[in-house]
Scaffold this active site. Structure first.
Site, PDB file in Angstrom:
ATOM      1  N   GLU A  81       0.808  -1.221   0.000  1.00 33.12           N
ATOM      2  CA  GLU A  81       0.000   0.000   0.000  1.00 33.12           C
ATOM      3  C   GLU A  81       0.842   1.274   0.000  1.00 33.12           C
ATOM      4  O   GLU A  81       1.661   1.469   0.902  1.00 33.12           O
ATOM      5  CB  GLU A  81      -0.893  -0.010   1.247  1.00 33.12           C
TER       6      GLU A  81
ATOM      7  N   GLU B 195     -12.406   2.807   5.169  1.00 30.34           N
ATOM      8  CA  GLU B 195     -11.296   3.114   6.062  1.00 30.34           C
ATOM      9  C   GLU B 195     -11.213   4.621   6.250  1.00 30.34           C
ATOM     10  O   GLU B 195     -10.247   5.268   5.830  1.00 30.34           O
ATOM     11  CB  GLU B 195      -9.979   2.553   5.509  1.00 30.34           C
TER      12      GLU B 195
END
Length: 274
Positions: free
Chosen positions: A152, A251
């Site tokens: 990520e 998120e």
């Protein structure tokens, strides 16, 4: 948002007013059938009783754990992963075994390995070489349960060297070419990519079919969709049209009494197993 999009609730950033073990049930009560977590323990190798309690909380809530992070160090203090952290190789290796155990017990197949910050006085090339070896080891291990490792780009942490999709994809290419491990995938967090100035539509157009996971938050502010100016619905729709068929992780941060008020109840689930 699309009525066909499947969502999973990140219970490490949402529902934080509740004890961690109560959050899966709260997500279920809100209409979701899937959750994801950052590493939910304070150490790389937690006590067996602590693992059992976490597994029981997820199973008892009747939700699917779609994603789990590897141990990332002391996140509140600014740590962002052990993958490239020279000197903590044994700790990361030990954590891999625990991650695989939890994944096997809960049917989880996606595991996010935060790359780690640049270390003062350390050779960046040595850190990158270690990261490639660690990601290969993690990939081989989770492959035993049909899993993938996620990599990520992250914003807001100047010492974290992966800021764009291209940064992460270059590492993934090294893992594949140098170690023959091909189950490391890009985690496309649209918030982080956008805040870092990446060309999100171009990333979607070129790589959506190969995304390992999508996460969303709006910008500025990292709030729920609709609180900023990112075209999240468009980006999700475009990614799905180009072959992404996984879940979308929620998120984001919010102080709203109902953190999911932006999403109609009929669009929250079920998702089933990934």
């Amino acid at each position: 948002m699309s009525t066909t999009t499947r969502y999973t609730v990140n219970c490490s950033i949402l529902l934080t007013q509740l004890p961690l073990h109560e959050r899966p049930a709260a997500a279920k009560a809100a209409g979701f059938d899937a959750v994801e977590f950052w590493w939910p323990f304070g150490e790389a190798v937690p006590a067996a009783d602590d693992i059992d309690a976490f597994v029981a909380a997820v199973e008892g809530a009747g939700v699917h754990l779609t994603g789990l992070n590897f141990f990332a160090g002391d996140m509140p203090a600014g740590d962002r992963g052990l993958v490239s952290w020279t000197g903590r190789e044994d700790e990361f290796a030990a954590n891999i075994g625990v991650v695989v155990e939890i994944g096997r017990r809960l049917g989880t197949r996606a595991f996010n390995a935060l790359y780690g910050n640049r270390l003062e006085g350390a050779d960046p090339a040595a850190q990158d070489d270690l990261a490639v070896r660690n990601l290969a080891a993690a990939g081989r291990a989770v492959a035993e349960i049909g899993g993938i490792v996620l990599l990520e780009p992250v914003s807001g942490t100047p010492a974290y060297p992966l800021t764009t999709a291209a940064d992460a994809l270059a590492v993934i290419d090294r893992v594949r070419s140098e170690h023959g491990v091909d189950n490391v995938r890009l985690l496309a967090d649209f918030y982080h990519l956008a805040v870092n100035g990446d060309d999100v539509p171009a990333v979607i157009a070129s790589h959506a079919a190969d995304f390992g996971h999508i996460q969303i938050a709006d910008a500025p502010g990292r709030g729920e969709p609709g609180t900023g100016d990112l075209p999240l619905a468009q980006w999700i729709g475009d990614a799905e049209a180009r072959g992404y068929d996984g879940v979308v992780g929620l998120e984001y941060k919010t102080d709203a009494a109902d953190p999911f008020a932006w999403l109609p109840a009929a669009e929250r689930g079920p998702v089933g197993a990934r």
